[in-house]
Design a protein around this motif. Sequence first.
Motif, PDB file in Angstrom:
ATOM      1  N   ASN A 176       0.856  -1.180   0.000  1.00  0.00           N
ATOM      2  CA  ASN A 176       0.000   0.000   0.000  1.00  0.00           C
ATOM      3  C   ASN A 176       0.891   1.229   0.000  1.00  0.00           C
ATOM      4  O   ASN A 176       1.659   1.453   0.935  1.00  0.00           O
ATOM      5  N   GLU A 177       0.805   2.039  -1.049  1.00  0.00           N
ATOM      6  CA  GLU A 177       1.660   3.222  -1.154  1.00  0.00           C
ATOM      7  C   GLU A 177       1.396   4.244  -0.053  1.00  0.00           C
ATOM      8  O   GLU A 177       2.232   5.108   0.213  1.00  0.00           O
ATOM      9  N   SER A 178       0.266   4.158   0.605  1.00  0.00           N
ATOM     10  CA  SER A 178      -0.075   5.137   1.628  1.00  0.00           C
ATOM     11  C   SER A 178       0.807   5.041   2.863  1.00  0.00           C
ATOM     12  O   SER A 178       0.796   5.943   3.689  1.00  0.00           O
ATOM     13  N   ILE A 179       1.556   3.957   3.027  1.00  0.00           N
ATOM     14  CA  ILE A 179       2.452   3.846   4.189  1.00  0.00           C
ATOM     15  C   ILE A 179       3.785   4.536   3.942  1.00  0.00           C
ATOM     16  O   ILE A 179       4.579   4.696   4.868  1.00  0.00           O
ATOM     17  N   LEU A 180       4.042   4.957   2.699  1.00  0.00           N
ATOM     18  CA  LEU A 180       5.353   5.488   2.343  1.00  0.00           C
ATOM     19  C   LEU A 180       5.468   6.943   2.766  1.00  0.00           C
ATOM     20  O   LEU A 180       4.722   7.800   2.300  1.00  0.00           O
ATOM     21  N   GLY A 181       6.431   7.235   3.625  1.00  0.00           N
ATOM     22  CA  GLY A 181       6.640   8.602   4.078  1.00  0.00           C
ATOM     23  C   GLY A 181       8.110   8.940   4.156  1.00  0.00           C
ATOM     24  O   GLY A 181       8.988   8.097   3.961  1.00  0.00           O
ATOM     25  N   GLY A 182       8.398  10.209   4.422  1.00  0.00           N
ATOM     26  CA  GLY A 182       9.751  10.661   4.703  1.00  0.00           C
ATOM     27  C   GLY A 182      10.735  10.373   3.594  1.00  0.00           C
ATOM     28  O   GLY A 182      10.452  10.542   2.402  1.00  0.00           O
ATOM     29  N   VAL A 183      11.934   9.952   3.976  1.00  0.00           N
ATOM     30  CA  VAL A 183      13.008   9.664   3.020  1.00  0.00           C
ATOM     31  C   VAL A 183      12.598   8.557   2.060  1.00  0.00           C
ATOM     32  O   VAL A 183      12.934   8.591   0.868  1.00  0.00           O
ATOM     33  N   CYS A 184      11.868   7.572   2.551  1.00  0.00           N
ATOM     34  CA  CYS A 184      11.394   6.480   1.697  1.00  0.00           C
ATOM     35  C   CYS A 184      10.543   7.022   0.558  1.00  0.00           C
ATOM     36  O   CYS A 184      10.776   6.714  -0.615  1.00  0.00           O
ATOM     37  N   ARG A 185       9.566   7.856   0.890  1.00  0.00           N
ATOM     38  CA  ARG A 185       8.708   8.427  -0.152  1.00  0.00           C
ATOM     39  C   ARG A 185       9.524   9.317  -1.079  1.00  0.00           C
ATOM     40  O   ARG A 185       9.279   9.362  -2.292  1.00  0.00           O
TER      41      ARG A 185
ATOM     42  N   GLU B  83       6.598  13.482  17.285  1.00  0.00           N
ATOM     43  CA  GLU B  83       6.460  14.818  16.723  1.00  0.00           C
ATOM     44  C   GLU B  83       7.462  15.055  15.604  1.00  0.00           C
ATOM     45  O   GLU B  83       7.137  15.619  14.560  1.00  0.00           O
ATOM     46  N   ARG B  84       8.700  14.607  15.812  1.00  0.00           N
ATOM     47  CA  ARG B  84       9.709  14.809  14.773  1.00  0.00           C
ATOM     48  C   ARG B  84       9.433  13.931  13.551  1.00  0.00           C
ATOM     49  O   ARG B  84       9.600  14.365  12.404  1.00  0.00           O
ATOM     50  N   LEU B  85       9.026  12.694  13.776  1.00  0.00           N
ATOM     51  CA  LEU B  85       8.722  11.810  12.651  1.00  0.00           C
ATOM     52  C   LEU B  85       7.591  12.386  11.799  1.00  0.00           C
ATOM     53  O   LEU B  85       7.671  12.403  10.563  1.00  0.00           O
ATOM     54  N   GLU B  86       6.548  12.864  12.430  1.00  0.00           N
ATOM     55  CA  GLU B  86       5.439  13.428  11.675  1.00  0.00           C
ATOM     56  C   GLU B  86       5.853  14.709  10.954  1.00  0.00           C
ATOM     57  O   GLU B  86       5.431  14.954   9.825  1.00  0.00           O
ATOM     58  N   ARG B  87       6.707  15.514  11.593  1.00  0.00           N
ATOM     59  CA  ARG B  87       7.189  16.728  10.939  1.00  0.00           C
ATOM     60  C   ARG B  87       7.986  16.382   9.687  1.00  0.00           C
ATOM     61  O   ARG B  87       7.958  17.122   8.691  1.00  0.00           O
ATOM     62  N   ASP B  88       8.689  15.238   9.711  1.00  0.00           N
ATOM     63  CA  ASP B  88       9.496  14.830   8.563  1.00  0.00           C
ATOM     64  C   ASP B  88       8.749  13.929   7.601  1.00  0.00           C
ATOM     65  O   ASP B  88       9.351  13.316   6.714  1.00  0.00           O
ATOM     66  N   GLY B  89       7.433  13.846   7.772  1.00  0.00           N
ATOM     67  CA  GLY B  89       6.620  13.184   6.756  1.00  0.00           C
ATOM     68  C   GLY B  89       6.383  11.711   6.927  1.00  0.00           C
ATOM     69  O   GLY B  89       5.858  11.062   6.010  1.00  0.00           O
ATOM     70  N   GLN B  90       6.735  11.124   8.070  1.00  0.00           N
ATOM     71  CA  GLN B  90       6.449   9.716   8.289  1.00  0.00           C
ATOM     72  C   GLN B  90       4.956   9.506   8.531  1.00  0.00           C
ATOM     73  O   GLN B  90       4.282  10.342   9.136  1.00  0.00           O
ATOM     74  N   PHE B  91       4.444   8.364   8.058  1.00  0.00           N
ATOM     75  CA  PHE B  91       3.070   7.974   8.321  1.00  0.00           C
ATOM     76  C   PHE B  91       3.077   6.923   9.426  1.00  0.00           C
ATOM     77  O   PHE B  91       3.659   5.847   9.263  1.00  0.00           O
ATOM     78  N   LEU B  92       2.444   7.223  10.544  1.00  0.00           N
ATOM     79  CA  LEU B  92       2.463   6.339  11.710  1.00  0.00           C
ATOM     80  C   LEU B  92       1.143   5.606  11.905  1.00  0.00           C
ATOM     81  O   LEU B  92       1.078   4.619  12.630  1.00  0.00           O
TER      82      LEU B  92
ATOM     83  N   THR C 225      -5.438   5.142  -0.827  1.00  0.00           N
ATOM     84  CA  THR C 225      -6.064   6.452  -0.960  1.00  0.00           C
ATOM     85  C   THR C 225      -5.429   7.287  -2.044  1.00  0.00           C
ATOM     86  O   THR C 225      -6.064   8.163  -2.624  1.00  0.00           O
ATOM     87  N   GLY C 226      -4.137   7.061  -2.287  1.00  0.00           N
ATOM     88  CA  GLY C 226      -3.442   7.879  -3.273  1.00  0.00           C
ATOM     89  C   GLY C 226      -3.199   9.287  -2.785  1.00  0.00           C
ATOM     90  O   GLY C 226      -2.952  10.193  -3.581  1.00  0.00           O
ATOM     91  N   ALA C 227      -3.248   9.483  -1.466  1.00  0.00           N
ATOM     92  CA  ALA C 227      -3.099  10.824  -0.915  1.00  0.00           C
ATOM     93  C   ALA C 227      -1.705  11.373  -1.169  1.00  0.00           C
ATOM     94  O   ALA C 227      -0.729  10.637  -1.214  1.00  0.00           O
ATOM     95  N   LYS C 228      -1.626  12.692  -1.348  1.00  0.00           N
ATOM     96  CA  LYS C 228      -0.332  13.343  -1.465  1.00  0.00           C
ATOM     97  C   LYS C 228       0.349  13.355  -0.102  1.00  0.00           C
ATOM     98  O   LYS C 228      -0.315  13.391   0.934  1.00  0.00           O
ATOM     99  N   PRO C 229       1.672  13.319  -0.063  1.00  0.00           N
ATOM    100  CA  PRO C 229       2.379  13.325   1.213  1.00  0.00           C
ATOM    101  C   PRO C 229       2.242  14.672   1.908  1.00  0.00           C
ATOM    102  O   PRO C 229       2.021  15.696   1.260  1.00  0.00           O
ATOM    103  N   PRO C 230       2.394  14.687   3.252  1.00  0.00           N
ATOM    104  CA  PRO C 230       2.356  15.957   3.958  1.00  0.00           C
ATOM    105  C   PRO C 230       3.595  16.774   3.687  1.00  0.00           C
ATOM    106  O   PRO C 230       4.574  16.290   3.117  1.00  0.00           O
ATOM    107  N   ARG C 231       3.561  18.019   4.118  1.00  0.00           N
ATOM    108  CA  ARG C 231       4.702  18.913   3.923  1.00  0.00           C
ATOM    109  C   ARG C 231       5.956  18.285   4.523  1.00  0.00           C
ATOM    110  O   ARG C 231       5.944  17.787   5.641  1.00  0.00           O
ATOM    111  N   GLY C 232       7.044  18.336   3.768  1.00  0.00           N
ATOM    112  CA  GLY C 232       8.305  17.790   4.239  1.00  0.00           C
ATOM    113  C   GLY C 232       8.549  16.355   3.836  1.00  0.00           C
ATOM    114  O   GLY C 232       9.632  15.825   4.028  1.00  0.00           O
TER     115      GLY C 232
END
Length: 574
Positions: free
Chosen positions: A76-85, A535-544, A558-565
């Motif tokens: 599921n691409e929706s789990i991809l965040g941060g450096v991985c994304r 807090e830091r993980l979410e700021r850096d775009g991780q999906f928890l 969902t195909g959602a766009k990643p958050p800021r960062g």
Amino acid sequence: MASIFCLGLGHQANAATSKSQEQSIQAEIVVYGGASGGVSAAVQAARMGRQVVLVSEYDHLGGMTSSGLGWSDIGNESILGGVCREFYHQVYLHYQQDEAWNIQPRARFANRGQGVPALNDRTELASVFEPKVAEAVFDKLVADAGVRLVFGRLDLRRGVDKRGARITALHLEDGRTVRGRVYIDASYEGDLLEAAGVSFATGREPNSAYGETSNGITGLEYGNQLVEGVDPYLAPGDPTSGLLPGVNPSRGGPIGSGDHRIQAYCYRMVLTDAPGNRAPIAKPAGYDAADYELLFRCIEAGQTSRFFKNDWMPNRKTDSNNASGISTDYIGANYGDDWNWATLNYAQREELASRHRDWQLGMLWTLQHHPRVPSSVRERCSKWGLAKDEFVDNQNWPYVIYIREARRMVSDFVMTERHCCGLEPVAHSIGMGAYTLDSHNVQRYVHDGMVKNEGDIQKRIQRPYSIPYQAIIPREPECDNLLVPWALSASHIAFGSIRMEPVFMVLGQSAATAAAIAVSDNIAVQQVPYQRLRERLERDGQFLSLPVNVAADNSDATGAKPPRGAVRKATERL
């Protein structure tokens, strides 16, 4: 765009300079392991302003992600965040350029991935890619972050120095010493955690150990099974003649019981049928047709296809993986009664990896040339060769064998199939997994007078699951400054889902974030405050965590766009 492929050579030169001038290397955070998760860990530590060194046991960064595993196992691409994304986004940007398509027009690429388009215009992520492109992206991430890169392997005899529960230095086999305040074991083998005296497991636990249903000996109920009617004996029908190589007389215990066996390894071959880029398959030195007797018997029993899988990557290349009961997996070759891959020294691992390489090349050569193979199969297989423009300094063969499982840490918390299947919630999430509970076969044995495979599990989960911080930290009395994002604390079958490369990148970044906090506050990794980490993980775009309506299958993502960062701006192209 051509400059994307020039960075690796500079790293090699820098490493050579480092070896000749320094015997002691100092950093705040030491990341051991140059695979994908080690890269994401080092990049994150550098971006957080910490002094970091990435010690790569490989001459090429990326591990399996840059060694042929071009069809990413995401779920599921929706789990991809941060450096991985960011990695998958940068690969996507590469394939938006016309010059990326040097062998095949983009319009001719089928653009199929696992449940989503390979190049997904909705999410701007590429889950399918050529190995050399992946390596170039990893090189650029490391260079742009200012990560200090050192090439070297842990000295398996000297290991590490410790003061109480704290690692003070690790020793490389060339005599150099690397000192840091916090260490991250990003190796596939878990070599650093073993050297640090951290508890670990190998093999399969019994189902009773953690209240599971899919962990121990499986029997015959799962997939990738041999065809019916394959005789197990050297002389067909004669048990006194002995068993074919690699065949056990029995499965070794009742269903659900544990054992020492490890799921099979293989190389993810990069094949092509493009004439100008195709290197022919040569017969390996020491080839013996007797090694392929099981293959011949499966063909004679009716198998005519699925000897290797060909999932298309751009430019007429494949990610070729195991596809059936007799295929690229060298079942039973990565362990013995009193050893497994992780217990071997480097020379022994290299020799065993060579055996795996020769097995696969020999299988391909057999399918293309041997007279016991029907002409229709030979003709169909003969169009394939190795891609000349991949792994150019390694005879076009992948750099890294697919170590699907080796050591797994045993900590105060152990991930099990119950956590992956949502039957038991977890707290303190640092990332998510979404892939099938996946184990390849571990052995072949005699059942009702026939050869059968055992150990394959492909059990779908209902939705993405969270992975807690406690799964990547050892017991504090054993080691208080080590994090383990890949060989983490999990049962055999839970690890079968968590081990996927995208999750490795996610957990690598999360481990580095925790390491940076531990360095900043001068505390043990077990004492890192979770709220600050979150807090830091979410700021850096991780999906928890994800909304409850998100299923595990990519087709329902969902195909959602990643958050800021979460990713770099699209204008920052490679």
